[in-house]
Design a protein around this motif. Structure first.
Motif, PDB file in Angstrom:
ATOM      1  N   LEU A 122       5.489   1.096   3.760  1.00  0.00           N
ATOM      2  CA  LEU A 122       4.361   0.247   4.149  1.00  0.00           C
ATOM      3  C   LEU A 122       3.799   0.646   5.511  1.00  0.00           C
ATOM      4  N   LEU A 155       0.977   3.042   5.424  1.00  0.00           N
ATOM      5  CA  LEU A 155      -0.216   2.759   4.623  1.00  0.00           C
ATOM      6  C   LEU A 155      -1.266   2.004   5.426  1.00  0.00           C
ATOM      7  N   ASN A 192      -3.332  -0.879   6.542  1.00  0.00           N
ATOM      8  CA  ASN A 192      -3.074  -2.329   6.518  1.00  0.00           C
ATOM      9  C   ASN A 192      -1.730  -2.692   5.895  1.00  0.00           C
ATOM     10  N   SER A 193      -0.833  -1.735   5.728  1.00  0.00           N
ATOM     11  CA  SER A 193       0.467  -1.989   5.089  1.00  0.00           C
ATOM     12  C   SER A 193       0.313  -2.657   3.730  1.00  0.00           C
ATOM     13  N   ASP A 194      -0.789  -2.410   3.047  1.00  0.00           N
ATOM     14  CA  ASP A 194      -1.003  -3.097   1.770  1.00  0.00           C
ATOM     15  C   ASP A 194      -0.900  -2.094   0.624  1.00  0.00           C
ATOM     16  N   VAL A 195      -0.238  -2.518  -0.449  1.00  0.00           N
ATOM     17  CA  VAL A 195       0.001  -1.601  -1.550  1.00  0.00           C
ATOM     18  C   VAL A 195      -0.200  -2.325  -2.878  1.00  0.00           C
ATOM     19  N   TYR A 196      -0.789  -1.632  -3.851  1.00  0.00           N
ATOM     20  CA  TYR A 196      -0.956  -2.214  -5.184  1.00  0.00           C
ATOM     21  C   TYR A 196       0.190  -1.824  -6.109  1.00  0.00           C
ATOM     22  N   ARG A 235       6.300   0.896  12.357  1.00  0.00           N
ATOM     23  CA  ARG A 235       5.577  -0.051  13.197  1.00  0.00           C
ATOM     24  C   ARG A 235       5.557  -1.415  12.528  1.00  0.00           C
ATOM     25  N   ASP A 255      -6.986  -5.908  11.546  1.00  0.00           N
ATOM     26  CA  ASP A 255      -7.069  -5.558  10.122  1.00  0.00           C
ATOM     27  C   ASP A 255      -5.735  -5.660   9.391  1.00  0.00           C
ATOM     28  N   GLU A 256      -4.743  -6.285  10.025  1.00  0.00           N
ATOM     29  CA  GLU A 256      -3.475  -6.485   9.328  1.00  0.00           C
ATOM     30  C   GLU A 256      -2.843  -7.774   9.832  1.00  0.00           C
ATOM     31  N   CYS A 273      -5.776  -8.825   1.577  1.00  0.00           N
ATOM     32  CA  CYS A 273      -4.713  -7.970   1.025  1.00  0.00           C
ATOM     33  C   CYS A 273      -4.482  -8.311  -0.446  1.00  0.00           C
ATOM     34  N   SER A 274      -3.712  -7.459  -1.104  1.00  0.00           N
ATOM     35  CA  SER A 274      -3.369  -7.741  -2.497  1.00  0.00           C
ATOM     36  C   SER A 274      -2.500  -8.991  -2.611  1.00  0.00           C
TER      37      SER A 274
END
Ligand code: SF4
Ligand code: SF4
Ligand code: SF4
Ligand code: SF4
Ligand code: SF4
Lengths: 346, 333
Positions: A134, A137, A139-143, B35, B51-52, B134-135
């Protein structure tokens, strides 16, 4: 899922299915996929349909041994009043190197009867730290994540990247010399043999070199993030105490809030409770939501026990446990005497 | 009211605010895994990550861990009692819409709690909007949204080339940016209010027994580790315990985070535990958020931030639980 982990999963299901069908076991303990990418959940399959949910992949960062005592308790029929407790039924369990070593520790500590287990050994390829993935990636976002033999194919909003698997394998797995189960009844997947590791304790060197003040600074910086969620404890197969010292109220051993003195006490005591028992399986560190390098403490104790007593936990159930024996040869320079060794850094 | 300010103006403001209290925001920190985004005191707006979402919610600022409620000292046969900690003046930059909304939801059960009210009064929430949900985000499904301003005193949006748009919604927000705004007009809260989430009605009207007996609980309990990750990272979990910490003849009374996932949460002094198993505890966590709280206060006790989904070590997803419960209710009628 493709490649090696796919084949191992197939073999795992076949083995579990046969064991259940033969009536030899009443449940098979392993993992199933979690609802979120790169997660797995402990899972005991009790029927042929449930077997189809069992998986083995690089995201099995939990330790199968952790669920054994609880599962045996759940499966044991309650005794009638006044009668002796019933025996637990037999269960099957999947075990990599460290999982099997933790099972050995549980056997040595009389938490789990060996004759109730059918251990299905497997060689770990090194498990992946999903947060390392993560962190790479946007935004540390994953599908979704697809595991291939040497690559992870990661998809998210507007991107698709390939990450070399070994880059994101956990630190404990990288320094592991026993990826294969040490005690098992059946085997699935390829045999890889032990790995030779030149410097198994290298990850400690930087901190060891800091001096007492520097080490304290490192410890307080890293561990003050702890939120006292106890996921590390709950994921650890050594932590089976009916009442953990942090939950005791008479007497109360440690304060309850996240004041640093309390957090520090929790971590130091937890680590010491694991000395001579911890197999460096990494489950505690893997579940920590705050990126706390917990294993550094237990690994340091692993090293101390190895150097002082020539002992590594969980390699043989016949071994004498270093913390339950005494020898007049034991070193005791930790006993501080005025002007004696051990004083220079204080 | 709206204004455009430069980064250096904001940095000057932050410096002056720091003389009176603390200024914090989500910042990126190196860790052994690479991080993480964590709450920290900031010195400039450039440090703030927009953005996070931070791993933790802003909860620690409104529910200090621990919060000293009072201090006591033995005096004769009794005790002398002094007030505990004072709320620190705090400005939070870059609070996400879901997290900001959590303050409003938490206020419902805490509306008479002097400590929470005091902390709220001392805190200015400068929120932001989410360009890219986010997802794991589902704020819209629980009554919020990436454009929601509920709970915000002001909102800051980066608009490129080192300048920022500031929108002011409350007196507190206006006061904060007074010098820049030049005083004047009354704030006009707009946007925010979204429609009733579709799952709220079926769950609210369902008889409790039908949800209580669902077979989803046993399934979840088999996976769950019963840790405190989901509840401690959740912005709308607010349960606490109280303890006196004493050293010799003086001490303090603290309030600190507790979690319904822990067996000790419901342990009675007699030894009896009304929620003795994981199943009981898992069920309580979800039903509290999805049934008990809505029945009492009219809204889910969840802002859809997705932290529990992202951080659960066994990958339990509250959205699936909601769906399963709603389906069970629908097939029943
Ligand atoms: S302390 Fe951590 S690494 Fe050691 S056995 Fe427990 S979970 Fe594994
Ligand atoms: S931390 Fe120590 S007391 Fe607590 S469960 Fe683990 S071994 Fe037992
Ligand atoms: S899992 Fe991490 S945050 Fe939770 S108690 Fe353990 S060290 Fe602290
Ligand atoms: S974070 Fe996951 S494993 Fe931990 S208590 Fe919550 S649901 Fe259970
Ligand atoms: S329940 Fe989960 S998604 Fe909802 S507010 Fe809490 S952490 Fe966020």
């Amino acid at each position: 899922m493709r490649g090696i982990v796919h084949h191992i999963t197939e073999e795992l299901r076949n083995t579990a299915r046969e064991l259940l069908a033969s009536g030899r076991i009443s449940a098979f303990l392993g993992f199933r996929e979690g609802d979120h990418p790169m997660t797995v959940a402990p899972f005991a399959a009790r029927t042929a349909e449930e077997v189809e949910l069992l998986i083995f992949n690089s995201f099995c960062v939990l330790n199968s041994a952790n669920t054994i005592p609880e599962l045996l308790r759940d499966l044991t029929p309650p005794a009638k009043r006044g009668e002796p407790p019933n025996e637990p039924p037999m269960i099957g369990v999947i075990a990599t190197g460290c999982w099997s070593r933790n099972i050995v520790v549980q056997i040595q500590e009389h938490q789990v009867p060996r004759d109730k287990l059918v251990i299905v050994g497997v060689a770990s390829r090194g498990m992946v730290d999903r947060r390392k993935v993560l962190a790479k990636l946007p935004n540390s976002d994953v599908y979704s994540v697809e595991e291939q033999d040497h690559l992870l194919l990661v998809r998210g909003r507007g991107y698709e990247v390939e990450i070399p698997r070994w880059e994101v394998v956990r630190d404990n797995c990288r320094s592991c010399s026993h990826p294969e189960a040490v005690d098992f009844d059946l085997w699935i997947g390829p045999k890889t043999g032990p790995r030779s590791i030149d410097a198994p304790f290298q990850e400690l060197e930087e901190i060891e070199g800091l001096g007492a003040a520097g080490r304290w600074e490192w410890f307080s910086n890293e561990f003050s993030r702890c939120i006292r969620c106890y996921a590390c404890r709950n994921a650890c197969p050594l932590c089976y105490c009916p009442t953990c010292f942090v939950d005791d109220s008479r007497p109360q051993w440690v304060g309850k809030s996240a004041d640093f003195s309390d957090t520090a006490t929790f971590h130091l005591l937890r680590a010491y409770h694991c000395a001579g028992r911890c197999t460096d399986c990494g489950a505690c560190e893997s579940v920590c939501p705050m990126d706390i390098p917990l294993r550094k403490l237990t690994k340091k104790l692993y090293k101390a026990v190895k150097e002082r007593f020539g002992f590594e936990p969980g390699l043989s159930s016949g071994a004498t446990l270093p913390l339950s024996t005494f020898s007049s040869e034991d070193r005791e320079e930790f006993i501080l005497r005025p002007g004696g060794p051990g004083q220079e850094e204080r | 009211m709206e204004l455009i300010v430069s980064g250096s103006d904001l940095d000057r403001l932050i410096r002056s605010l720091k003389e009176k209290g603390r200024v914090a925001g989500p910042v990126s920190r190196p860790t052994f895994r690479g991080r993480m985004v964590a709450w920290a005191e900031i010195r400039s707006i450039g440090e703030v990550v927009f953005d996070e979402a931070p791993r933790e919610s802003m909860k620690r600022f409104l529910f200090p861990q621990p919060e000293v409620l009072l201090r006591f000292k033995r005096k004769g046969t009794g005790y002398e009692v002094e007030p505990g900690q004072v709320s620190q003046e705090t400005v939070l930059f870059g609070v996400r819409p879901c997290d900001a909304r959590s303050a409003c939801l938490n206020l419902l059960p805490y509306q008479d709690d002097p400590f929470f009210l005091r902390n709220m009064a001392a805190t200015v929430i400068v929120g932001t909007r989410c360009e890219q949900p986010c997802s794991t985000c589902f704020c819209r499904d629980v009554g919020g949204g990436p454009e929601s301003i509920e709970g915000m005193d002001a909102r800051i949006t980066p608009c490129g080339e080192g300048s920022w748009k500031i929108e002011l919604f409350t007196e507190k927000g206006l006061a904060l940016f007074q010098a820049m705004a030049g005083g004047e007009p009354a704030p006009t809260p707009e946007g925010g209010a979204e429609k009733t989430p579709p799952l709220l009605k079926p769950l609210k009207s369902a008889p409790l027994s039908s949800l209580y007996e669902s077979d989803v609980w046993a399934e979840l309990a088999r996976a769950c580790l019963n840790c405190g990750i989901c509840t401690f990272l959740c912005p709308t979990c607010y349960c606490f315990d109280i303890q006196d910490e004493r050293l010799g003849s003086s001490g303090r009374r603290i309030r600190y985070w507790d979690s319904c996932m822990f067996p000790l949460f419901t342990q009675h002094a007699s030894g009896h535990n009304p929620r003795p198993t994981k199943l009981h505890r898992v069920r309580n966590r979800f039903l509290h958020k999805l049934k008990y709280f809505p029945d009492r206060f009219g809204s889910f006790s969840c802002v859809g931030c997705g932290r529990c989904v992202r951080e659960c070590p066994v990958g339990i997803d509250i959205r699936k639980v909601m769906k399963r419960l709603a389906e069970a209710v629908q097939t029943e009628v």
